[in-house]
Design a protein around this motif. Sequence first.
Motif, PDB file in Angstrom:
ATOM      1  N   LEU A 109       0.637  -1.077  -0.105  1.00 29.47           N
ATOM      2  CA  LEU A 109       0.084  -0.064  -0.009  1.00 29.47           C
ATOM      3  C   LEU A 109       0.808   1.535   0.002  1.00 29.47           C
ATOM      4  CD1 LEU A 109      -2.850  -0.783   2.578  1.00 29.47           C
ATOM      5  CD2 LEU A 109      -3.333   0.038   0.146  1.00 29.47           C
ATOM      6  N   SER A 110       0.276   2.289  -0.775  1.00 33.77           N
ATOM      7  CA  SER A 110       1.053   3.556  -0.605  1.00 33.77           C
ATOM      8  C   SER A 110       1.066   4.038   0.649  1.00 33.77           C
ATOM      9  CB  SER A 110       0.565   4.457  -1.679  1.00 33.77           C
ATOM     10  OG  SER A 110       1.074   5.740  -1.567  1.00 33.77           O
ATOM     11  N   VAL A 111       2.054   5.061   0.976  1.00 32.05           N
ATOM     12  CA  VAL A 111       2.208   5.666   2.415  1.00 32.05           C
ATOM     13  C   VAL A 111       1.133   6.742   2.234  1.00 32.05           C
ATOM     14  CG1 VAL A 111       4.486   5.092   2.883  1.00 32.05           C
ATOM     15  CG2 VAL A 111       3.947   7.164   1.480  1.00 32.05           C
ATOM     16  N   ASN A 112       0.549   7.014   1.009  1.00 34.58           N
ATOM     17  CA  ASN A 112      -0.323   8.141   0.964  1.00 34.58           C
ATOM     18  C   ASN A 112      -1.827   7.469   0.844  1.00 34.58           C
ATOM     19  OD1 ASN A 112       1.509  10.208   1.307  1.00 34.58           O
ATOM     20  ND2 ASN A 112       2.266   9.830  -0.767  1.00 34.58           N
ATOM     21  N   ALA A 113      -1.908   6.432   0.911  1.00 34.56           N
ATOM     22  CA  ALA A 113      -3.097   5.705   0.726  1.00 34.56           C
ATOM     23  C   ALA A 113      -4.538   6.195   1.237  1.00 34.56           C
ATOM     24  CB  ALA A 113      -3.271   4.429   1.011  1.00 34.56           C
ATOM     25  N   GLU A 115      -8.371   6.708   2.505  1.00 29.05           N
ATOM     26  CA  GLU A 115      -9.302   5.738   3.310  1.00 29.05           C
ATOM     27  C   GLU A 115      -9.826   4.579   2.567  1.00 29.05           C
ATOM     28  OE1 GLU A 115     -11.772   7.233   6.673  1.00 29.05           O
ATOM     29  OE2 GLU A 115     -13.368   6.379   5.554  1.00 29.05           O
ATOM     30  N   GLU A 116     -10.513   4.944   1.272  1.00 24.66           N
ATOM     31  CA  GLU A 116     -11.054   3.700   0.474  1.00 24.66           C
ATOM     32  C   GLU A 116     -10.168   2.766   0.093  1.00 24.66           C
ATOM     33  OE1 GLU A 116     -13.907   3.492  -3.468  1.00 24.66           O
ATOM     34  OE2 GLU A 116     -12.297   5.226  -3.504  1.00 24.66           O
ATOM     35  N   GLU A 117      -8.968   3.243   0.162  1.00 25.40           N
ATOM     36  CA  GLU A 117      -7.956   2.184  -0.577  1.00 25.40           C
ATOM     37  C   GLU A 117      -7.358   1.462   1.016  1.00 25.40           C
ATOM     38  OE1 GLU A 117      -5.128   4.308  -3.975  1.00 25.40           O
ATOM     39  OE2 GLU A 117      -4.903   4.801  -1.714  1.00 25.40           O
ATOM     40  N   LEU A 118      -7.591   1.924   1.882  1.00 22.00           N
ATOM     41  CA  LEU A 118      -7.370   1.124   3.178  1.00 22.00           C
ATOM     42  C   LEU A 118      -8.353   0.256   3.446  1.00 22.00           C
ATOM     43  CD1 LEU A 118      -5.964   4.015   5.373  1.00 22.00           C
ATOM     44  CD2 LEU A 118      -4.618   2.028   4.304  1.00 22.00           C
ATOM     45  N   MET A 119      -9.714   0.520   3.247  1.00 25.65           N
ATOM     46  CA  MET A 119     -10.655  -0.200   3.527  1.00 25.65           C
ATOM     47  C   MET A 119     -10.595  -1.549   2.574  1.00 25.65           C
ATOM     48  SD  MET A 119     -13.861   2.267   4.431  1.00 25.65           S
ATOM     49  CE  MET A 119     -14.954   1.130   4.704  1.00 25.65           C
ATOM     50  N   CYS A 120     -10.518  -1.460   1.057  1.00 27.79           N
ATOM     51  CA  CYS A 120     -10.118  -2.374   0.299  1.00 27.79           C
ATOM     52  C   CYS A 120      -9.348  -3.400   0.852  1.00 27.79           C
ATOM     53  CB  CYS A 120     -10.047  -1.890  -0.997  1.00 27.79           C
ATOM     54  SG  CYS A 120     -11.244  -0.895  -1.902  1.00 27.79           S
ATOM     55  N   ALA A 121      -8.055  -2.808   1.043  1.00 29.23           N
ATOM     56  CA  ALA A 121      -7.067  -3.742   1.573  1.00 29.23           C
ATOM     57  C   ALA A 121      -7.323  -4.452   2.752  1.00 29.23           C
ATOM     58  CB  ALA A 121      -5.769  -2.772   1.796  1.00 29.23           C
ATOM     59  N   THR A 122      -8.355  -3.797   3.655  1.00 29.39           N
ATOM     60  CA  THR A 122      -8.548  -4.523   4.711  1.00 29.39           C
ATOM     61  C   THR A 122      -9.655  -5.855   4.470  1.00 29.39           C
ATOM     62  OG1 THR A 122      -8.577  -2.626   6.133  1.00 29.39           O
ATOM     63  CG2 THR A 122      -9.637  -4.355   6.989  1.00 29.39           C
ATOM     64  N   GLN A 123     -10.504  -5.388   3.732  1.00 26.93           N
ATOM     65  CA  GLN A 123     -11.377  -6.387   2.988  1.00 26.93           C
ATOM     66  C   GLN A 123     -10.573  -7.624   2.430  1.00 26.93           C
ATOM     67  OE1 GLN A 123     -13.783  -3.716   0.810  1.00 26.93           O
ATOM     68  NE2 GLN A 123     -15.547  -3.720   2.467  1.00 26.93           N
ATOM     69  N   ALA A 124      -9.892  -7.205   1.787  1.00 27.75           N
ATOM     70  CA  ALA A 124      -8.884  -8.481   0.855  1.00 27.75           C
ATOM     71  C   ALA A 124      -7.905  -9.169   1.836  1.00 27.75           C
ATOM     72  CB  ALA A 124      -7.937  -7.669   0.061  1.00 27.75           C
ATOM     73  N   TYR A 125      -7.512  -8.543   3.060  1.00 32.35           N
ATOM     74  CA  TYR A 125      -6.747  -9.274   4.046  1.00 32.35           C
ATOM     75  C   TYR A 125      -7.574 -10.099   4.807  1.00 32.35           C
ATOM     76  CZ  TYR A 125      -3.217  -9.907   7.617  1.00 32.35           C
ATOM     77  OH  TYR A 125      -2.318 -10.538   8.432  1.00 32.35           O
ATOM     78  N   ILE A 126      -8.812  -9.717   5.199  1.00 34.16           N
ATOM     79  CA  ILE A 126      -9.652 -10.448   5.898  1.00 34.16           C
ATOM     80  C   ILE A 126     -10.066 -11.695   4.888  1.00 34.16           C
ATOM     81  CG2 ILE A 126     -12.048 -10.707   7.021  1.00 34.16           C
ATOM     82  CD1 ILE A 126     -11.549  -7.692   7.809  1.00 34.16           C
ATOM     83  N   MET A 127     -10.252 -11.461   3.932  1.00 31.56           N
ATOM     84  CA  MET A 127     -10.638 -12.564   2.925  1.00 31.56           C
ATOM     85  C   MET A 127      -9.369 -13.502   2.911  1.00 31.56           C
ATOM     86  SD  MET A 127     -13.624 -12.368   1.526  1.00 31.56           S
ATOM     87  CE  MET A 127     -13.732 -13.263  -0.130  1.00 31.56           C
ATOM     88  N   HIS A 128      -8.399 -12.869   2.814  1.00 36.58           N
ATOM     89  CA  HIS A 128      -6.980 -13.902   2.793  1.00 36.58           C
ATOM     90  C   HIS A 128      -7.105 -15.022   4.043  1.00 36.58           C
ATOM     91  CE1 HIS A 128      -3.083 -15.375   2.322  1.00 36.58           C
ATOM     92  NE2 HIS A 128      -3.150 -14.916   0.815  1.00 36.58           N
ATOM     93  N   ILE A 129      -7.033 -14.332   5.115  1.00 32.49           N
ATOM     94  CA  ILE A 129      -7.247 -14.974   6.623  1.00 32.49           C
ATOM     95  C   ILE A 129      -8.277 -16.074   6.631  1.00 32.49           C
ATOM     96  CG2 ILE A 129      -7.516 -14.572   9.028  1.00 32.49           C
ATOM     97  CD1 ILE A 129      -6.408 -12.016   8.707  1.00 32.49           C
TER      98      ILE A 129
END
Length: 218
Positions: A109-113, A115-129
């Motif tokens: 993730l970019s350091v300048n991500a 909020e929407e990008e952070l939420m998408c990454a969170t959802q993707a991470y939870i899916m991976h778990i």
Amino acid sequence: MSFLELAGFRSATFIRTFDLRYDLISALVERWRLETHTFHLLCGECTVALEDVALQLGLPIYGSAVTGVSAITEPAILCYSLLRASSGDDESKFSGLKFKWLKANFEHLSVNAIEEELMCATQAYIMHIIGGVLMPDMNNNRVYLQYLPLLVDLHNVRSYSWGSAILAILYRELFWTTKPHAVDIGGCIVLLQSWALYRMPFLASVSHQPYVYPLVNR
């Protein structure tokens, strides 16, 4: 981490992984009784309970049932609307997200991500778990898309009884693995092994391996 905390999955990010003892797993499967959902041992009957799931994984065991959508009419659109990325899979065969795809699109993730990008990454991470640790199938290379709609609102994710779903799937996998044609087992096997070593500590001493309880290192 704040979004994972909001969703109730922060503890799941600290789950330890370790080498599986397939001799132990096989011995437990051989002693699994379908009628009672218990292991029949010389010392009596025992089983993995919701209390063990809560202690080992730190996930909620109370709340709404985890019931995925049985049929998703437009999976590619759903995927893009929530994760803002397209899998590129054939629509007719699109039933899950491959771990390779999740890693390629969300590992960095970019350091300048925003909020929407952070939420998408969170959802993707939870899916991976979910697909990689908590409720994997025997192929262990993708996560079923049916879980994604449950992550639409991160505020609501923690209202589901994820622990109950994990235990139910583990029971189901133990059921199928007792069949004569079974060659592998899915479900949260790290939970099964960790539970066995904690509840029957003499097994850990036999293996000469250090054991740390619980799975979650908070």
